[in-house]
Write a protein that holds these residues in place. Structure first.
Motif, short mmCIF file in Angstrom:
data_model
loop_
_atom_site.label_atom_id
_atom_site.label_comp_id
_atom_site.label_asym_id
_atom_site.label_seq_id
_atom_site.Cartn_x
_atom_site.Cartn_y
_atom_site.Cartn_z
N UNK A 264 0.83 -1.21 0.00
CA UNK A 264 0.00 0.00 0.00
C UNK A 264 0.86 1.26 0.00
N UNK A 265 0.29 2.40 -0.35
CA UNK A 265 1.06 3.65 -0.22
C UNK A 265 1.54 3.84 1.21
N UNK A 266 2.78 4.33 1.34
CA UNK A 266 3.39 4.60 2.66
C UNK A 266 3.47 3.33 3.52
N UNK A 267 3.62 2.19 2.90
CA UNK A 267 3.62 0.93 3.65
C UNK A 267 4.86 0.81 4.52
N UNK A 268 4.68 0.17 5.67
CA UNK A 268 5.78 -0.21 6.55
C UNK A 268 5.61 -1.68 6.89
N UNK A 269 6.60 -2.23 7.59
CA UNK A 269 6.59 -3.66 7.87
C UNK A 269 5.36 -4.10 8.65
N UNK A 270 4.82 -3.23 9.50
CA UNK A 270 3.67 -3.62 10.31
C UNK A 270 2.32 -3.29 9.70
N UNK A 271 2.29 -2.84 8.46
CA UNK A 271 1.04 -2.44 7.81
C UNK A 271 0.11 -3.65 7.67
N UNK A 272 -1.10 -3.59 8.24
CA UNK A 272 -2.00 -4.75 8.18
C UNK A 272 -2.49 -5.05 6.77
N UNK A 273 -2.38 -4.10 5.85
CA UNK A 273 -2.82 -4.34 4.49
C UNK A 273 -1.72 -4.87 3.57
N UNK A 274 -0.50 -4.96 4.11
CA UNK A 274 0.58 -5.59 3.36
C UNK A 274 0.29 -7.08 3.26
N UNK A 275 0.20 -7.58 2.05
CA UNK A 275 -0.20 -8.97 1.86
C UNK A 275 0.58 -9.57 0.71
N UNK A 276 0.85 -10.85 0.77
CA UNK A 276 1.52 -11.54 -0.33
C UNK A 276 1.08 -13.00 -0.32
N UNK A 277 1.02 -13.58 -1.51
CA UNK A 277 0.58 -14.98 -1.62
C UNK A 277 0.86 -15.45 -3.04
N UNK A 278 0.85 -16.76 -3.22
CA UNK A 278 0.99 -17.33 -4.55
C UNK A 278 -0.33 -17.21 -5.29
N UNK A 279 -0.26 -16.65 -6.50
CA UNK A 279 -1.49 -16.45 -7.28
C UNK A 279 -1.88 -17.70 -8.06
N UNK A 280 -0.92 -18.59 -8.30
CA UNK A 280 -1.23 -19.81 -9.05
C UNK A 280 -0.20 -20.07 -10.13
N UNK A 281 -0.63 -20.45 -11.34
CA UNK A 281 0.32 -20.82 -12.39
C UNK A 281 1.17 -19.64 -12.83
N UNK A 282 2.41 -19.97 -13.24
CA UNK A 282 3.30 -18.97 -13.81
C UNK A 282 3.77 -19.46 -15.16
N UNK A 283 5.06 -19.75 -15.26
CA UNK A 283 5.64 -20.20 -16.52
C UNK A 283 5.84 -21.71 -16.61
N UNK A 284 5.76 -22.42 -15.49
CA UNK A 284 6.16 -23.83 -15.50
C UNK A 284 5.36 -24.65 -16.50
N UNK A 285 4.04 -24.51 -16.48
CA UNK A 285 3.23 -25.28 -17.41
C UNK A 285 3.40 -24.79 -18.84
N UNK A 286 3.58 -23.48 -19.01
CA UNK A 286 3.82 -22.94 -20.35
C UNK A 286 5.10 -23.51 -20.96
N UNK A 287 6.16 -23.54 -20.14
CA UNK A 287 7.43 -24.09 -20.62
C UNK A 287 7.28 -25.56 -21.01
N UNK A 288 6.62 -26.31 -20.13
CA UNK A 288 6.44 -27.74 -20.39
C UNK A 288 5.57 -27.97 -21.63
N UNK A 289 4.56 -27.13 -21.81
CA UNK A 289 3.68 -27.27 -22.97
C UNK A 289 4.44 -26.96 -24.27
N UNK A 290 5.26 -25.91 -24.26
CA UNK A 290 6.05 -25.57 -25.44
C UNK A 290 6.98 -26.72 -25.81
N UNK A 291 7.59 -27.33 -24.79
CA UNK A 291 8.47 -28.47 -25.03
C UNK A 291 7.69 -29.64 -25.60
#
Length: 405
Positions: free
Chosen positions: A195-222
């Protein structure tokens, strides 16, 4: 802690960060200068990805997919990866023209071989994680102390053990006026909302895995190229196809997307097994190869946008989505993300002066620094751990580096 803590009077510390991602491409290595008086406090001196040989990558991919792999094979792979990481550390120091004697420590994430966080366990399973790339091999080969095994303490405290890069994202991307999503697209996608002006203790600071990235794309191209291609370079295959709406809608029904953070995932969920089902469905639906690549690319784009809509937009303004990792080099994927999020500026880390390819390697240099300073490296609002924790384990070389005396 004083015996293994970097002297606090040292204002600048040179470190090496190492990691190997879910794309199984090679070891990413960065030489980083850390100085908390600077803004940003981490400055990259050099970065390079040292690719695995085709044979070793094939062995690593096969081992990751083999549910019956034995202890001897895992142990051997652990030491073999240790040699690969050590080689990368030596070579990146040469590229940076920095003597290893000047390097205070190496922060090594290793290669995630298995990751089962508590929220994905089923009856009879125990949450656990395993990163390969033996730290003793790295320390012995380089003569530099190594901080490694960052995920385990967070997992022991009930956390997901991932993602761990958000602390680095906060160091490098926090802005007083802009709300930013840092979206890494490696083998798996993960997002950090700052968030704007975020600090380490900001309750709205959030992170997580969203799901697929490149792994399946790479394997499919191969797969569709009979092994000639390792990836859909520049998104050229996807650009020649059309997204199949019904198949994309079916893919988006995966229950992972509805789970609330904290959450993490990996190749176990968005990897070879899922790709096998996707290809089988495509064959039944008579979807041609180019359209299938376009649809799997759109799967990554929509999963990222859906994660923003469900879990990030309610927390605050999002002015920019900053893409890092290999996905930033795929123009077709970038266009699809921008189309999914028309009110957000979709850019790459390079647009704000950060090398997005190097970001995760830099992050593990920062996490190693935090460990040696005796500071927490996890963010409980991100991982779901019961408490902040010092992450990582220290391996000293046979003759300890003076910088840790």
């Amino acid at each position: 802690m004083s015996a293994i803590t970097i002297r606090l009077e040292r204002t600048k510390v040179i470190a090496i960060g190492l990691m190997s991602g879910t794309s199984h491409d090679g070891v990413s290595a960065a030489v980083v200068e850390l100085d908390e008086r600077s803004r940003p406090p981490a400055h990259m001196i050099a970065f390079h990805t040292f690719p695995y040989t085709a044979r070793f990558r094939k062995e690593l991919l096969a081992a990751s997919a083999d549910e019956k792999i034995g202890a001897a094979a895992i142990s051997t792979l652990n030491f073999a990866l240790g040699r690969e990481f050590a080689r990368a550390a030596v070579e990146i120091a040469k590229l940076a023209r920095v003597a290893l004697s000047r390097v205070a420590f190496i922060g090594s994430h290793g290669h995630t071989f298995f990751h089962l966080p508590p929220r994905r366990t089923t009856r009879g399973q125990l949450a656990s994680t395993m990163q390969l790339g033996e730290s003793a091999v790295i320390a012995a080969a380089t003569g530099v102390p190594v901080v490694a095994d960052f995920r385990t303490m967070d997992l022991a405290l009930g956390g997901e053990g991932a993602p761990l890069a958000p602390l680095a994202h906060l160091w490098l991307f926090a802005d007083p006026k802009l709300g930013r999503v840092v979206q890494n697209i490696g083998g798996i996608g993960n997002a950090t909302y700052i968030p704007p002006r975020a600090s380490l203790g900001d309750p709205n600071l959030i992170a997580f895995d969203t799901g697929p990235g490149n792994a399946m794309l790479d394997a499919l191209a191969s797969r569709i190229s009979a092994g000639r291609l390792r990836m859909d370079r520049d998104g050229r295959l996807a650009a020649r196809g059309q997204v199949n709406g019904p198949l994309l809608a079916r893919l988006m029904q995966n229950p992972y997307f509805r789970r609330r953070p904290p959450k993490s995932t990996g190749r176990e969920e968005f990897g070879p097994h899922l790709l096998d089902r996707i290809v089988a469905d495509a064959r039944r639906m008579k979807i041609v190869d180019y359209d299938l690549v376009a649809t799997v690319t759109a799967f990554t784009a929509r999963s990222i946008a859906e994660a923003c809509r469900r879990f990030i937009f309610p927390r605050g303004p999002v002015n920019q989505l900053i893409v890092t990792g290999g996905g930033a080099q795929n123009p077709t994927l970038m266009r699809m993300i921008a189309a999914e999020l028309p009110d957000v500026e979709v850019i790459t880390a390079a647009n704000v002066g950060v090398d997005g390819d190097a970001l995760e390697a830099v992050a593990f240099a920062i996490l190693g620094y935090q460990m040696l300073r005796g500071r927490p490296g996890n963010i409980p609002t991100v991982t779901g751990a019961r408490a902040p924790a010092i992450l990582g384990k220290l391996t000293l070389p046979p003759a300890p580096n003076e910088k840790l005396k």
